[in-house]
Design a protein around this motif. Structure first.
Motif, PDB file in Angstrom:
ATOM      1  N   LEU A  17       0.854  -1.186   0.000  1.00 31.02           N
ATOM      2  CA  LEU A  17       0.000   0.000   0.000  1.00 31.02           C
ATOM      3  C   LEU A  17       0.889   1.235   0.000  1.00 31.02           C
ATOM      4  O   LEU A  17       1.834   1.315   0.783  1.00 31.02           O
ATOM      5  N   ALA A  18       0.611   2.166  -0.891  1.00 33.87           N
ATOM      6  CA  ALA A  18       1.403   3.400  -0.976  1.00 33.87           C
ATOM      7  C   ALA A  18       0.463   4.602  -1.020  1.00 33.87           C
ATOM      8  O   ALA A  18      -0.407   4.687  -1.895  1.00 33.87           O
ATOM      9  N   VAL A  19       0.616   5.493  -0.062  1.00 29.82           N
ATOM     10  CA  VAL A  19      -0.131   6.747  -0.009  1.00 29.82           C
ATOM     11  C   VAL A  19       0.835   7.849  -0.415  1.00 29.82           C
ATOM     12  O   VAL A  19       1.876   8.030   0.215  1.00 29.82           O
ATOM     13  N   GLU A  20       0.520   8.574  -1.476  1.00 29.83           N
ATOM     14  CA  GLU A  20       1.460   9.536  -2.049  1.00 29.83           C
ATOM     15  C   GLU A  20       0.852  10.929  -2.106  1.00 29.83           C
ATOM     16  O   GLU A  20      -0.071  11.182  -2.882  1.00 29.83           O
ATOM     17  N   ASP A  21       1.334  11.821  -1.246  1.00 26.70           N
ATOM     18  CA  ASP A  21       0.975  13.239  -1.249  1.00 26.70           C
ATOM     19  C   ASP A  21      -0.548  13.446  -1.242  1.00 26.70           C
ATOM     20  O   ASP A  21      -1.090  14.258  -1.989  1.00 26.70           O
ATOM     21  N   VAL A  22      -1.232  12.709  -0.370  1.00 25.33           N
ATOM     22  CA  VAL A  22      -2.701  12.730  -0.354  1.00 25.33           C
ATOM     23  C   VAL A  22      -3.233  13.939   0.413  1.00 25.33           C
ATOM     24  O   VAL A  22      -2.826  14.209   1.543  1.00 25.33           O
ATOM     25  N   VAL A  23      -4.144  14.635  -0.243  1.00 22.51           N
ATOM     26  CA  VAL A  23      -4.866  15.762   0.352  1.00 22.51           C
ATOM     27  C   VAL A  23      -6.345  15.387   0.410  1.00 22.51           C
ATOM     28  O   VAL A  23      -6.900  14.886  -0.567  1.00 22.51           O
ATOM     29  N   VAL A  24      -6.960  15.618   1.570  1.00 20.27           N
ATOM     30  CA  VAL A  24      -8.402  15.411   1.719  1.00 20.27           C
ATOM     31  C   VAL A  24      -9.013  16.713   2.200  1.00 20.27           C
ATOM     32  O   VAL A  24      -8.597  17.272   3.220  1.00 20.27           O
TER      33      VAL A  24
END
Length: 291
Positions: A17-24
């Motif tokens: 699993l890779a989360v890359e520069d996530v904005v919510v």
């Protein structure tokens, strides 16, 4: 609590699993209000068979990140990849195809279990909808109940007939139904007493060692992540402020926020507790507000 998790072997392969520069971002309450940014460009990875502890206070964004991985929170920008495939932004139909690989255990097992259904019905339902025969589903349920150390007759009982710790074992069994590779654990032991917490954490470690499942373990408690995690990521105001080996981050953290979080954890000795509280207040006064 002492650490009981054994680090998985690093083979150099791409993360599971890779989360890359996530904005919510969430829209403002009125048309003119500015949107609320819950996550500010967060990046992290999770390897197969690993537990990554995601820790922070209420409002830090840790639960939002877990929900984004599950497809339950909107990803404004950035990318979430599972097994090399981009999964952020998938529609409901496409997202359902991931349910066998990515599962969740919520904080409150009672509200996450249908009170009108028996445990057997709760556990067979996700199997039957995928075309598994009832006989095979019932055999799978018997195996799952054994894995989480519940008696076979548990299948015929309602959730209200179990203690909080037993209900959480049912929730874990449900998450395991379809042999997932990743389970998002959202504060799974925070509603339990310390003794029951220890039993559930030991069970999660045992399941991981047997199946190779990876956990994204969301919690506010550094002592819990120290017990179960291989690595720890610390969140503050929607930003990742520190990551590293669990033993290091939970004993000698480098970021001021993590140090204050560590000092906020209660200890059984009143004198030590008073000293820790005084040190935390001293750090807060010296460092001021943490951005």
């Amino acid at each position: 609590m002492t650490s009981t998790a054994h680090a998985p072997t690093d083979t150099g392969e791409q993360p599971l699993l890779a989360v890359e520069d996530v904005v919510v971002e969430y829209p403002g309450r009125t048309r003119r209000a500015q949107p609320f940014r819950a996550l500010h460009g967060v990046s992290l990875t999770l390897r197969a068979g690993e537990t990554l502890g995601l820790v922070g206070e209420s409002g830090s964004g840790k639960t939002t990140l877990g929900r984004a991985v599950l497809g339950l929170a909107p990803v404004t920008s950035g990318t979430i990849r599972y097994a090399g495939r981009t999964v952020s932004g998938l529609g409901k139909k496409e997202r359902r195809t991931l349910s066998s690989d990515i599962q969740v255990v919520f904080q409150d097992p009672y509200t996450s279990l249908n009170p009108a259904m028996t445990v057997g019905a709760i556990l067979t339902e996700p199997l039957l909808v995928t075309g598994v025969s009832r006989a095979d589903a019932e055999r799978r349920v018997a195996d799952l109940l054994d894995q989480v150390r519940l008696p076979a007759d548990a299948a015929h009982r309602l959730p209200r007939e179990f203690s909080g710790g037993q209900r959480q074992r049912v929730a874990i069994a449900r998450a395991l139904c379809r042999d997932p590779r990743v389970i998002v654990c959202d504060e799974p032991v925070s509603a339990l007493d310390l003794s029951t917490q220890a039993h559930v954490l030991d069970l999660l470690v045992e399941i991981q060692e047997r199946t190779g499942v990876a956990y994204l373990f969301v919690t506010h408690d550094l002592s819990v992540v120290r017990r179960i995690s291989h690595r720890v990521a610390v969140m503050h105001h929607g930003t990742l402020v520190e990551t590293g080996d669990a033993a290091t981050v939970t004993t000698t953290p480098s970021h001021p926020y993590t140090r204050r979080l560590l000092l906020a954890a209660p200890v059984p000795d009143p004198q030590r507790q008073a000293a820790r509280r005084a040190e935390r207040l001293r750090l807060a006064a010296a460092q001021g507000p943490l951005a």
